[in-house]
Write a protein that holds these residues in place. Structure first.
Motif, PDB file in Angstrom:
ATOM      1  N   GLY A 237      56.280  12.553  50.832  1.00 48.37           N
ATOM      2  CA  GLY A 237      56.157  12.750  49.813  1.00 48.37           C
ATOM      3  C   GLY A 237      56.999  12.339  48.798  1.00 48.37           C
ATOM      4  N   HIS A 238      58.597  11.439  48.863  1.00 49.03           N
ATOM      5  CA  HIS A 238      59.658  11.436  48.304  1.00 49.03           C
ATOM      6  C   HIS A 238      59.401  10.463  47.473  1.00 49.03           C
ATOM      7  N   PRO A 240      61.672   8.442  45.445  1.00 46.52           N
ATOM      8  CA  PRO A 240      62.937   8.150  44.767  1.00 46.52           C
ATOM      9  C   PRO A 240      63.435   7.457  43.531  1.00 46.52           C
ATOM     10  N   ALA A 241      62.560   7.214  42.892  1.00 48.29           N
ATOM     11  CA  ALA A 241      62.333   6.873  41.163  1.00 48.29           C
ATOM     12  C   ALA A 241      63.141   8.181  40.065  1.00 48.29           C
ATOM     13  N   VAL A 242      62.046   9.344  40.668  1.00 47.32           N
ATOM     14  CA  VAL A 242      61.917  10.555  40.044  1.00 47.32           C
ATOM     15  C   VAL A 242      63.578  10.748  40.350  1.00 47.32           C
ATOM     16  N   TRP A 243      63.681  10.610  41.681  1.00 53.94           N
ATOM     17  CA  TRP A 243      65.340  11.254  41.755  1.00 53.94           C
ATOM     18  C   TRP A 243      66.402  10.771  41.147  1.00 53.94           C
ATOM     19  N   GLN A 244      66.007   9.794  41.263  1.00 57.00           N
ATOM     20  CA  GLN A 244      66.937   8.810  41.108  1.00 57.00           C
ATOM     21  C   GLN A 244      67.456   9.179  39.249  1.00 57.00           C
ATOM     22  N   ARG A 245      66.830   9.269  38.604  1.00 55.43           N
ATOM     23  CA  ARG A 245      65.731   9.942  37.430  1.00 55.43           C
ATOM     24  C   ARG A 245      66.969  10.928  37.059  1.00 55.43           C
ATOM     25  N   VAL A 246      66.782  11.840  37.865  1.00 52.48           N
ATOM     26  CA  VAL A 246      67.348  13.227  38.056  1.00 52.48           C
ATOM     27  C   VAL A 246      68.702  13.309  37.846  1.00 52.48           C
ATOM     28  N   ARG A 247      68.934  12.982  38.947  1.00 54.01           N
ATOM     29  CA  ARG A 247      70.970  12.379  39.539  1.00 54.01           C
ATOM     30  C   ARG A 247      71.207  12.160  37.993  1.00 54.01           C
TER      31      ARG A 247
END
Length: 735
Positions: A237-238, A240-247
């Motif tokens: 369910g990961h 990546p685009a959302v994670w990249q934005r948060v990081r």
């Protein structure tokens, strides 16, 4: 997944309220505090942000299902009801962590195995592929909690516990958990102080956990930013685009935080090696530009010249969990209180302690207290306003700290009485100590019954043995009196407080007397009547040298010249060293403990003795029964009780004395001498022994002046063979 996720953040007990506020600031919705954690909801972006930014949580869990369970089959069916293809690729790897128990499942390993089987079987049936198990780096980490008849199945989005930031590769005993350090700093209002350009000082920084967490806060650095991988990276369910934005958002905030950094953070430690380890941790955290370290003892601590006011003094002193540490902690807290009062007026203070009673020795009243757990250790956060209004005043109205050693708080009335007695005893023994050239002797032995302990000097070290208080004595009162005794010692005996070791002496059973209490391993060399001996003041109940047997060892040394010596139950071989030093022709030392025989070997080697002095590991009762050698001088000092995996049954000195003495006398030369000693208070020598052998009790002659106050410390007998009768002589000589 676009719908809100059902999430749970776990944390150490005591942090729940603070974690709730932190999660709300990170976008959590419907947050609700519970035991050791917080339940909340939010989109995947909030889950990522919590993993990256939470300074307090241990784990962020995505809850999948909750169901009733009473058996392994119930658990299997409940786990199999989840569509695992949404979370794990068929070719991926998993790990299942299970904790708790319910009816029918009282073993966490069995619970984890059942859950794993359900996941693997489902995926194999649907895809033909079987996920593998990886305990170290799984793609998916599954959490299973069993409690109150239900199972909760979750995905661990964190992976490695969030409190492990990755910077601390070197730490001391019972290190401060990173998320607890952050909770302390939040509670003290450090983020607001840092923004205003305030200062922070940790006078006992250890591995620098508080300093690093303070720097991360002051530079607005996300604690998880240095991580390469979280648990959600292998989750299906990961996003990546959302994670990249948060990081990227976190990186931008860190850049701005470093640029606008105005605070001052300083740590002190007395040990240069500890400072170097702390520096290594700081560099790994990337906070070297924010933190200054200095080598300085607490007793000489001064506020940094550039430190602004108001500031925060925060520290986590040693907890005193190890055997013998509380004695030095008493003075450590007194020095800490003195430094706070004299160097940090107008500041806030915070002390996270595993022993809140010691906080009362600081001479400042805590404004507020909070309970936390550092791992399994209960701790208390004491918060102070360092202002004269909160200072504890002495009996004559003087501020605490105006008197006493090195500016520390003055002794209480009880402690002063003990100090006077210690000085008196030492003064009375001084001439004898100089004449005998002694380094080790007893200076106090419960002379004042309410202060029930023995105080022994070992060179410039002090060993305090606390006697177990009767059940009728209030434990708090007994503890208070012990602390008064400990606080009196440095001043009365003129010793460094860090060189005081405390031990609790209680009735021992079986092999407890010989079991290791600690693992510091430090041995101290002392000299006794020309013999060099090693003692260990920390690791065992006894030190390796029974001080009360000093006269007996001296007697053995005086009588050993040219003789064959046997030391049965030899312990660390001190009597053997004296015999060898006195000119013994040879010796045999027997004990069942490999540890103490190795200690005896070191003692002999330290004095240049090795040849002709044999060390034997054996059950002493069996060995003496089977022995065929003859000895001119025998010393037996058995324990009251003893057992071992290598022994058959239990040794009881009252019950087994006759068998032991008879066997030893068979090994004694006709004109030889056997010394038999023990410290069992109710021991009675068997009448048959006195009938068969010439027996003389010599207990009074085996007590030196330092044990004159306690004549029952041990009893000792001198045994020889009775002279043969005329009839017997004819039989022996063939006349």
């Amino acid at each position: 997944m676009t719908h809100p996720l059902d999430l749970f953040a776990s944390c150490p007990k005591g942090l729940e309220g603070q974690l709730l506020q932190e999660l709300l600031s990170l976008g959590a919705e419907e947050a609700r505090e519970t035991v050791a954690g917080v339940s909340f909801k939010g989109p995947v972006e909030v889950a990522y942000r919590c993993c990256l930014w939470s300074r307090l949580a241990n784990r962020i869990l995505l809850r999948l299902t909750r169901f009733a369970v009473e058996s392994g089959d119930d658990l299997y069916r409940g786990v199999a009801a989840v569509d695992w293809s949404e979370h794990l690729a068929p070719s991926g790897s998993l790990r299942v962590d299970c904790r708790g128990e319910v009816k029918g499942i009282n073993n966490s390993h069995f619970g984890a195995l059942k859950a794993k089987d359900a996941i693997v079987d489902q995926m194999r049936e649907r895809s033909g592929q079987r996920p593998s198990v990886d305990r170290q780096n799984p793609d998916l980490r599954v959490s299973l909690v069993l409690a109150k008849g239900h199972a909760i199945v979750s995905i661990d989005l964190s992976g490695q516990s969030l409190h492990q930031r990755g910077y601390r590769k070197e730490a001391g005993a019972a290190p401060l958990k990173e998320n607890l350090a952050a909770a302390v700093l939040y509670r003290c209002g450090w983020p607001e102080l840092a923004t205003a350009g305030g200062s922070l000082v940790d006078p006992m920084c250890g591995s620098a956990t508080l300093l690093i967490e303070a720097a991360l806060m002051a530079t607005d650095t996300a604690p998880g930013l240095a991580r390469e991988r979280f648990g959600f990276h292998g989750w299906q369910g990961h996003v990546p685009a959302v994670w990249q934005r948060v990081r990227e958002e976190a990186l931008e905030r860190q850049a701005r935080g470093i640029e606008g950094y105005r605070a001052s953070i300083t740590g002190f430690e007395g040990d240069g090696k500890v400072v170097q380890r702390a520096q290594n941790n700081i560099q790994r955290a990337g906070m070297g530009h924010c933190i200054q370290l200095q080598v300085a003892e607490l007793a000489t601590l001064k506020r940094p010249e550039l430190a602004a006011t108001p500031g925060l003094l925060v520290t986590n002193p040693p907890y005193g969990e190890r055997l013998g540490e509380e004695a030095s902690l008493l003075y450590l807290y007194r020095y800490l209180g003195s430094a706070m009062r004299e160097q940090f007026l107008g500041w806030r203070g915070a002390v996270l302690t595993g022993n809140p009673e010691l906080g009362k020795r600081m001479g400042i009243r805590a404004r507020r207290q909070y309970s936390y757990f550092n791992g399994a250790l209960p701790t208390r956060l004491l918060m102070f306003e360092i202002d004269p209004e909160w200072f504890v005043r002495g009996r004559e109205g003087a501020e605490a700290g105006a008197q006493g050693v090195s500016g520390a708080a003055p002794l209480s009335a009880g402690a002063q009485m003990v100090a006077n007695r210690l000085r008196k005893n030492r003064r009375q023994l001084a001439k004898w100590v100089r004449r005998e050239e002694l380094q080790c002797y007893r200076v106090y032995d419960a002379d004042m019954p309410e202060y029930s302990a023995a105080v022994d000097l070992y060179g410039d070290w002090v060993c305090v043995q606390e006697y177990q208080a009767p059940k009728s004595i209030d434990p708090d009162k007994a503890t208070g009196r012990l602390r008064e005794l400990l606080s009196a010692i440095p001043e009365a005996l003129e010793v460094d407080p860090t060189r005081i070791v405390l031990k609790e002496r209680k009735r021992q059973s079986g092999k407890e007397q010989y079991q290791r209490q600690d693992r510091q391993g430090a041995q101290l060399e002392v000299v006794e009547h020309g013999c060099r001996l090693l003692v260990n003041l920390t690791d065992y109940l006894d030190t390796g040298l029974f001080l009360d047997h000093r006269p007996m060892r001296r007697r053995i040394g005086q009588e050993a010249k040219g003789k064959r010596f046997l030391n049965l139950f030899c312990y660390t071989g001190a009597a053997t060293v004296h015999a060898a030093h006195g000119g013994a022709r040879s010796s045999v030392s027997v004990d069942l403990s490999a540890t103490y025989l190795e200690w005896a070997r070191k003692n002999l080697s330290l004095n240049g003795f090795s040849e002709r002095h044999q060390l034997v590991r054996a059950d002493c009762m069996e060995w003496i029964r089977d022995n065929r050698e003859t000895f001119d001088l025998i010393f037996i000092d058995p324990p009251t009780f003893s057992n071992s995996k290598r022994m058959e049954g239990v040794f009881d000195v009252q019950r087994d004395q006759v068998v032991l003495i008879d066997a030893a006398m068979k090994s004694l030369a006709q004109d030889g001498v056997l010394y038999f000693s023990n410290n069992f208070r109710r021991f009675q020598l068997d009448e048959g022994v006195s009938q068969r052998y010439q027996v003389e009790e010599i207990s009074p002659q085996t007590l030196d002046p330092d044990f004159a106050r306690n004549p029952k410390i041990h009893r000792c007998w001198r045994l020889t063979h009775r002279a043969p009768s005329a009839q017997g002589k004819k039989a022996i000589w063939g006349q």
